[in-house]
Design a protein around this motif. Structure first.
Motif, PDB file in Angstrom:
ATOM      1  N   GLU A   2    -138.626 -94.615 -43.513  1.00  0.00           N
ATOM      2  CA  GLU A   2    -139.324 -95.638 -43.488  1.00  0.00           C
ATOM      3  C   GLU A   2    -139.700 -96.654 -44.663  1.00  0.00           C
ATOM      4  N   THR A   3    -139.552 -97.785 -44.608  1.00  0.00           N
ATOM      5  CA  THR A   3    -139.849 -98.822 -45.643  1.00  0.00           C
ATOM      6  C   THR A   3    -138.752 -98.341 -46.514  1.00  0.00           C
ATOM      7  N   ALA A   4    -137.740 -98.290 -46.633  1.00  0.00           N
ATOM      8  CA  ALA A   4    -136.009 -97.763 -47.485  1.00  0.00           C
ATOM      9  C   ALA A   4    -136.175 -99.226 -48.123  1.00  0.00           C
ATOM     10  N   PHE A   5    -136.180 -99.832 -47.230  1.00  0.00           N
ATOM     11  CA  PHE A   5    -135.723-101.347 -47.867  1.00  0.00           C
ATOM     12  C   PHE A   5    -137.284-102.348 -48.537  1.00  0.00           C
ATOM     13  N   PRO A   6    -138.059-102.516 -49.650  1.00  0.00           N
ATOM     14  CA  PRO A   6    -139.324-103.246 -50.001  1.00  0.00           C
ATOM     15  C   PRO A   6    -139.877-103.993 -49.829  1.00  0.00           C
ATOM     16  N   GLY A   7    -139.251-104.779 -49.166  1.00  0.00           N
ATOM     17  CA  GLY A   7    -139.441-106.345 -48.619  1.00  0.00           C
ATOM     18  C   GLY A   7    -139.026-106.534 -47.124  1.00  0.00           C
ATOM     19  N   PHE A   8    -138.869-107.809 -46.912  1.00  0.00           N
ATOM     20  CA  PHE A   8    -138.884-108.238 -45.863  1.00  0.00           C
ATOM     21  C   PHE A   8    -136.751-108.653 -45.608  1.00  0.00           C
ATOM     22  N   LEU A   9    -136.385-107.568 -45.187  1.00  0.00           N
ATOM     23  CA  LEU A   9    -135.174-107.540 -44.824  1.00  0.00           C
ATOM     24  C   LEU A   9    -134.055-108.065 -43.848  1.00  0.00           C
ATOM     25  N   ASP A  10    -135.449-108.924 -43.038  1.00  0.00           N
ATOM     26  CA  ASP A  10    -134.524-109.581 -42.354  1.00  0.00           C
ATOM     27  C   ASP A  10    -134.438-111.350 -42.388  1.00  0.00           C
ATOM     28  N   ALA A  37    -137.900-101.050 -42.568  1.00  0.00           N
ATOM     29  CA  ALA A  37    -138.561-101.863 -43.263  1.00  0.00           C
ATOM     30  C   ALA A  37    -140.001-102.805 -43.534  1.00  0.00           C
ATOM     31  N   PRO A  38    -140.738-103.680 -43.943  1.00  0.00           N
ATOM     32  CA  PRO A  38    -141.657-104.087 -43.315  1.00  0.00           C
ATOM     33  C   PRO A  38    -141.118-105.675 -42.885  1.00  0.00           C
ATOM     34  N   TYR A  96    -148.086-108.634 -39.842  1.00  0.00           N
ATOM     35  CA  TYR A  96    -147.165-107.768 -40.699  1.00  0.00           C
ATOM     36  C   TYR A  96    -147.198-106.446 -39.732  1.00  0.00           C
ATOM     37  N   PHE A  97    -145.536-106.131 -39.856  1.00  0.00           N
ATOM     38  CA  PHE A  97    -145.269-104.896 -38.669  1.00  0.00           C
ATOM     39  C   PHE A  97    -144.770-104.190 -39.977  1.00  0.00           C
ATOM     40  N   ASN A  98    -144.981-102.829 -39.436  1.00  0.00           N
ATOM     41  CA  ASN A  98    -144.145-101.367 -39.844  1.00  0.00           C
ATOM     42  C   ASN A  98    -143.248-101.431 -38.845  1.00  0.00           C
ATOM     43  N   LEU A 113    -149.555-107.453 -48.143  1.00  0.00           N
ATOM     44  CA  LEU A 113    -150.319-108.977 -48.002  1.00  0.00           C
ATOM     45  C   LEU A 113    -151.289-109.034 -47.129  1.00  0.00           C
ATOM     46  N   GLY A 114    -151.700-107.766 -45.999  1.00  0.00           N
ATOM     47  CA  GLY A 114    -152.331-108.216 -45.508  1.00  0.00           C
ATOM     48  C   GLY A 114    -152.288-106.822 -44.240  1.00  0.00           C
ATOM     49  N   ASP A 115    -153.012-106.510 -43.360  1.00  0.00           N
ATOM     50  CA  ASP A 115    -153.319-105.190 -42.459  1.00  0.00           C
ATOM     51  C   ASP A 115    -152.233-104.994 -41.723  1.00  0.00           C
ATOM     52  N   PHE A 116    -151.234-104.517 -41.361  1.00  0.00           N
ATOM     53  CA  PHE A 116    -150.567-104.451 -40.301  1.00  0.00           C
ATOM     54  C   PHE A 116    -150.845-104.493 -39.144  1.00  0.00           C
ATOM     55  N   THR A 117    -150.015-104.507 -38.088  1.00  0.00           N
ATOM     56  CA  THR A 117    -150.939-104.897 -37.022  1.00  0.00           C
ATOM     57  C   THR A 117    -149.801-104.184 -35.464  1.00  0.00           C
ATOM     58  N   PRO A 118    -150.321-103.019 -34.883  1.00  0.00           N
ATOM     59  CA  PRO A 118    -149.899-102.313 -34.304  1.00  0.00           C
ATOM     60  C   PRO A 118    -148.775-102.570 -32.751  1.00  0.00           C
ATOM     61  N   GLY A 119    -147.969-102.518 -32.965  1.00  0.00           N
ATOM     62  CA  GLY A 119    -146.984-102.487 -31.967  1.00  0.00           C
ATOM     63  C   GLY A 119    -147.281-102.142 -30.216  1.00  0.00           C
ATOM     64  N   PRO A 120    -146.221-102.436 -29.357  1.00  0.00           N
ATOM     65  CA  PRO A 120    -146.791-102.213 -27.947  1.00  0.00           C
ATOM     66  C   PRO A 120    -146.312-101.222 -27.744  1.00  0.00           C
TER      67      PRO A 120
END
Length: 523
Positions: free
Chosen positions: A277-285, A308-309, A320-322, A364-371
């Motif tokens: 989880e979050t092995a890459f501490p940034g927006f990898l895409d 990755a976030p 934002y999503f985890n 930067l903000g709260d995460f949003t839940p996925g579906p």
């Protein structure tokens, strides 16, 4: 006795000794769980609870049950304090109040079980085995509620006392963890039932205790004897062992990525590369340079699954999503999954705007839940379901019901738990999900415990807390869909109904037999 109290209820001048015993017994439940797994503590703790709940009013039963829960959770989730000390300057002062407050809140569930037990006993006195069944039923019902109310927190279920015992954990494939909690508590109360019943009935209670234990062990042994060879897919799990305090520090992203890449390119063949989880501490895409470096570490046809976030712009705001994302050697994203069970105060703030709290994690903000649960199709690999960190603790909520996967990837970051008992407890949940679903679970953890778990809940390989390294091993095969995988928690309800049906049928038969014997003696 005070006027108006049922005969079952007595005015109890010894309330404080009862609550004290309950507090200690609740604390003992922690010894039933990994990393201890002392089976002897199961009958000790739940027999004490059964005894101290006898002959008291509902209000006092609630207090006794609450004391039991306070001991259970106060010790069992004390590791939560570790997460507050990651950023001690901002949150350290909240560590103890948070543990006490959360434990006091969660203790309401055991308290409700105790109160419900006492209330039913007042209106219909149940003796012996039926009283033990009643307590186990009330316990399971409130555990199920704990797993669902306010998004749920089914941590340290009573069933997990059995997870380190290969044969005893297998019935979870039929009745799930909630059903196993029912069995665990019921069997745990039988020694106290043995003490409480009339001497003439003790032999039957002892026989039931022996049959229950033998049945669990024997049935579990038969179920676990399935000899399924592993697949031809080779996994490489990378455990970078990056301290949480350094993970999001300025300038650490490059060092973290280099560490994971260095471990990933060690000699050896693999088909799937797994980062936590979050092995890459940034927006990898969004980071083309990082993706190019990752591509160089992936041999032709190999795929990386990494945490990755992620962020998505839209409607004038950023969400934002985890996530867990899949990449191939070209650096292109193949598939992704967004976490849907988010950690309160860790990934979002409940009732934000009303509560004067902020998140414990950087961002930067709260995460949003996925579906919700989703099965990913990855080239050259079996279908995979994903459960990120906290999600693995939820029975029956980790697999896509429409498309069953062949295995579950559990990317996690247990660095928040430090070197406490938390990671072992987290691993126990993952092992029970494997048994329930009949699917192997593969854990990639930042600082441990990374592990490969087969479909019977057995640990095939692991890297412990604080270790830096890799696991190279073949992916275990899936079992056929289990009864629990097909029917979910309905199997737990069926178990309870069957247990009560048998109890009343046996009781009716015994009463009829006694009446006929009495009539014969009179004649």
């Amino acid at each position: 006795m005070k006027p108006g109290l049922p005969q079952f209820v007595s005015e109890d001048p010894n309330l404080f000794p009862r609550t004290g015993l309950a507090l200690v017994a609740g604390g003992l439940t922690v010894l039933t769980l990994p990393p201890f797994s002392w089976l002897i503590a199961v009958p000790v703790s739940f027999s004490v609870l059964f005894i101290v709940l006898r002959n008291i009013s509902t209000s006092r039963a609630f207090l006794v049950g609450w004391a039991f829960g306070l001991g259970q959770f106060g010790i069992g989730i004390s590791w939560i304090a570790e997460s507050f000390y990651v950023d001690a300057e901002r949150f350290g002062a909240l560590a103890i109040p948070a543990v006490v407050g959360l434990s006091a809140g969660l203790a309401i569930f055991p308290a409700s079980a105790a109160m419900l037990f006492a209330a039913i006993m007042q209106h219909r006195v149940l003796h012996g085995i039926k009283a033990g069944l009643l307590l186990a039923t009330c316990w399971m019902a409130t555990e199920w509620l704990r797993g669902h109310v306010l998004t749920g927190f089914p941590w340290n279920l009573a069933a997990y006392a059995l997870v380190d015992h290969a044969a005893l954990r297998q019935p979870a494939a039929w009745v799930g963890s909630y059903g196993m909690s029912f069995l665990t508590v019921f069997i745990g109360t039988l020694p106290s039932v043995l003490i409480a019943v009339a001497p003439k009935r003790r032999l039957s209670v002892f026989a039931l205790f022996s049959v229950a234990m033998t049945g669990l062990w024997g049935g579990g042994t038969l179920w676990s004897s399935q000899d399924v060879p592993p697949t031809d897919i080779t996994l490489r799990i990378v455990q970078g062992n990056v301290p949480q305090v350094e993970k999001w520090a300025p300038g650490s992203r490059k060092r973290t990525l280099e560490k994971y890449l260095r471990l990933s390119v060690r000699p050896g063949r693999f088909d799937l590369l797994l980062w936590p989880e979050t092995a890459f501490p940034g927006f990898l895409d969004e980071d083309a340079i990082a993706r190019t470096q990752i591509s160089a570490a992936l041999p032709d046809g190999r795929v990386l699954l990494t945490g990755a976030p992620d962020r998505v712009e839209g409607d004038g705001a950023t969400r934002y999503f985890n996530t867990v994302q899949a990449y191939d050697g070209s650096g292109e994203i193949l598939a992704g999954y967004a976490k849907h069970h988010l950690v309160p105060f860790g990934e979002y703030v409940p009732l934000k705007g009303l509560l004067p709290f902020e998140r414990l994690t950087e961002g930067l903000g709260d995460f949003t839940p996925g579906p919700g649960p989703r099965t990913l199709a990855i080239p050259g690999a079996p279908l995979v379901g994903v459960a990120i960190c906290y999600e693995i603790i939820f029975p029956g909520q980790v697999v896509d019901e429409l498309l069953r996967p062949d295995w579950i990837f559990n990317g996690t970051n247990d660095a928040w738990f430090g070197t406490s008992i938390g990671p072992e407890q987290h691993l126990a949940s993952a092992r029970m999900r494997a048994v329930e679903e009949g699917l192997p679970v593969v854990r990639a953890a930042n600082t441990g415990i990374s592990a490969i778990i087969d479909a019977s809940g057995e640990i095939v390989a692991r890297l412990d807390i604080g270790q830096t390294g890799v696991i190279d091993a073949r992916l275990p095969a899936a079992h056929a869909p289990t009864p629990y995988a097909r029917f979910g928690d309905w199997t737990s309800l069926a178990l309870i109904c069957a247990a009560w049906g048998i109890a009343f049928a046996v009781g009716f038969t015994c009463q009829r037999f006694n009446r006929e014997n009495t009539r014969s003696e009179e004649l």
